[in-house]
Design an enzyme around this catalytic site. Structure first.
Site, PDB file in Angstrom:
ATOM      1  N   CYS A   7       0.864  -1.186   0.000  1.00 18.55           N
ATOM      2  CA  CYS A   7       0.000   0.000   0.000  1.00 18.55           C
ATOM      3  C   CYS A   7       0.899   1.234   0.000  1.00 18.55           C
ATOM      4  CB  CYS A   7      -0.986  -0.011   1.168  1.00 18.55           C
ATOM      5  SG  CYS A   7      -0.255   0.079   2.807  1.00 18.55           S
ATOM      6  N   ASN A  10       2.159   1.451   4.442  1.00 19.34           N
ATOM      7  CA  ASN A  10       2.461   0.180   5.137  1.00 19.34           C
ATOM      8  C   ASN A  10       2.109   0.253   6.633  1.00 19.34           C
ATOM      9  OD1 ASN A  10       5.340  -1.999   5.772  1.00 19.34           O
ATOM     10  ND2 ASN A  10       3.267  -2.565   5.266  1.00 19.34           N
ATOM     11  N   CYS A  12      -1.685   0.909   7.393  1.00 16.70           N
ATOM     12  CA  CYS A  12      -3.132   0.637   7.492  1.00 16.70           C
ATOM     13  C   CYS A  12      -3.547  -0.613   6.719  1.00 16.70           C
ATOM     14  CB  CYS A  12      -3.948   1.828   6.995  1.00 16.70           C
ATOM     15  SG  CYS A  12      -3.768   3.306   8.014  1.00 16.70           S
ATOM     16  N   ARG A  13      -3.509  -0.549   5.379  1.00 15.77           N
ATOM     17  CA  ARG A  13      -4.070  -1.634   4.571  1.00 15.77           C
ATOM     18  C   ARG A  13      -3.154  -2.840   4.427  1.00 15.77           C
ATOM     19  NH1 ARG A  13      -5.169   2.138  -0.437  1.00 15.77           N
ATOM     20  NH2 ARG A  13      -3.299   3.030   0.521  1.00 15.77           N
ATOM     21  N   SER A  14      -1.906  -2.622   3.998  1.00 14.15           N
ATOM     22  CA  SER A  14      -1.074  -3.801   3.707  1.00 14.15           C
ATOM     23  C   SER A  14      -0.686  -4.622   4.943  1.00 14.15           C
ATOM     24  CB  SER A  14       0.154  -3.426   2.863  1.00 14.15           C
ATOM     25  OG  SER A  14       1.017  -2.546   3.532  1.00 14.15           O
ATOM     26  N   ASP A 123      -8.348   3.742   0.877  1.00 13.02           N
ATOM     27  CA  ASP A 123      -7.418   4.146   1.934  1.00 13.02           C
ATOM     28  C   ASP A 123      -8.233   4.625   3.146  1.00 13.02           C
ATOM     29  OD1 ASP A 123      -5.512   5.252   3.524  1.00 13.02           O
ATOM     30  OD2 ASP A 123      -4.497   6.337   1.909  1.00 13.02           O
TER      31      ASP A 123
HETATM   32  P1  4NP Z   1      -1.896   2.855   4.058  1.00 13.31           P
HETATM   33  O1  4NP Z   1      -2.575   4.200   4.618  1.00 13.31           O
HETATM   34  O2  4NP Z   1      -1.301   3.204   2.717  1.00 13.31           O
HETATM   35  O3  4NP Z   1      -3.053   1.922   3.953  1.00 13.31           O
HETATM   36  O4  4NP Z   1      -0.862   2.434   5.070  1.00 13.31           O
HETATM   37  C1  4NP Z   1      -1.888   5.408   4.731  1.00 13.31           C
HETATM   38  C2  4NP Z   1      -1.045   5.609   5.773  1.00 13.31           C
HETATM   39  C3  4NP Z   1      -0.386   6.829   5.909  1.00 13.31           C
HETATM   40  C4  4NP Z   1      -0.572   7.821   4.979  1.00 13.31           C
HETATM   41  C5  4NP Z   1      -1.431   7.608   3.917  1.00 13.31           C
HETATM   42  C6  4NP Z   1      -2.082   6.404   3.788  1.00 13.31           C
HETATM   43  N1  4NP Z   1       0.079   9.064   5.133  1.00 13.31           N
HETATM   44  O5  4NP Z   1      -0.185   9.980   4.323  1.00 13.31           O
HETATM   45  O6  4NP Z   1       0.937   9.216   6.026  1.00 13.31           O
END
Ligand code: 4NP
Length: 153
Positions: A7, A10, A12-14, A123
């Protein structure tokens, strides 16, 4: 088989995807190595977002000890399948591919459960709790389809 979940951050989703896929492999006695990473370096070394940890825990999956890392070219050599959460992740990973073999490893995660849809795992970072439940359900469905297709489970 080795699969890498990707993602943006790294956190939230992955990491949730890593937990869901690893848990199903263990439950079914399938030898699958699972890892996760982000295309960005914002959260390298951090544990997953507490909301992802909590949601996974609700379903009996412990992801609290995972640590964020960034995708690197070497991952094309280490993994057989690279599953991206959304189209941006897909584009960013494909941009680093050097061979057709590299490119062929990269797939949109939800194309397992919703073939050829190119749907994103949304997201959940800026949203509320429900976003994390939605992500979990989407990943659970994708994992079921993945094991059916690759392992006939
Ligand atoms: P992820 O979510 O890609 O599912 O881990 C996010 C985590 C952090 C951020 C964006 C999306 N950020 O902008 O810091």
């Amino acid at each position: 088989m080795k699969v890498l979940m990707v993602c943006l951050g790294n956190i939230c989703r992955s990491p949730m995807a890593e937990g869901v896929f690893r848990n199903k492999a263990l439950e079914n006695g399938i030898g699958l190595d699972v890892d996760s990473c982000g295309t960005a370096n914002y959260h390298v070394g951090e544990h997953p977002d507490p909301r992802s940890v909590k949601k996974s825990e609700e379903y009996g999956i412990d992801i609290s000890n995972l640590k964020g890392r960034q995708f690197s070219y070497d991952d094309f050599n280490k993994f057989d399948i690279i599953l991206t959460m959304d189209r941006d992740n897909y584009r960013n990973v494909i941009a680093l591919a050097q061979t057709e073999e590299d490119k062929a490893k990269v797939k949109m995660t939800l194309n397992y459960s919703y073939p050829e849809s190119n749907m994103d795992v949304p997201d959940p970072w800026y949203g509320g709790e429900q976003g994390f439940e939605d992500v979990f359900q989407l990943l659970d469905q994708a994992a079921n389809a993945f094991f059916k297709i690759h392992f006939d489970e």
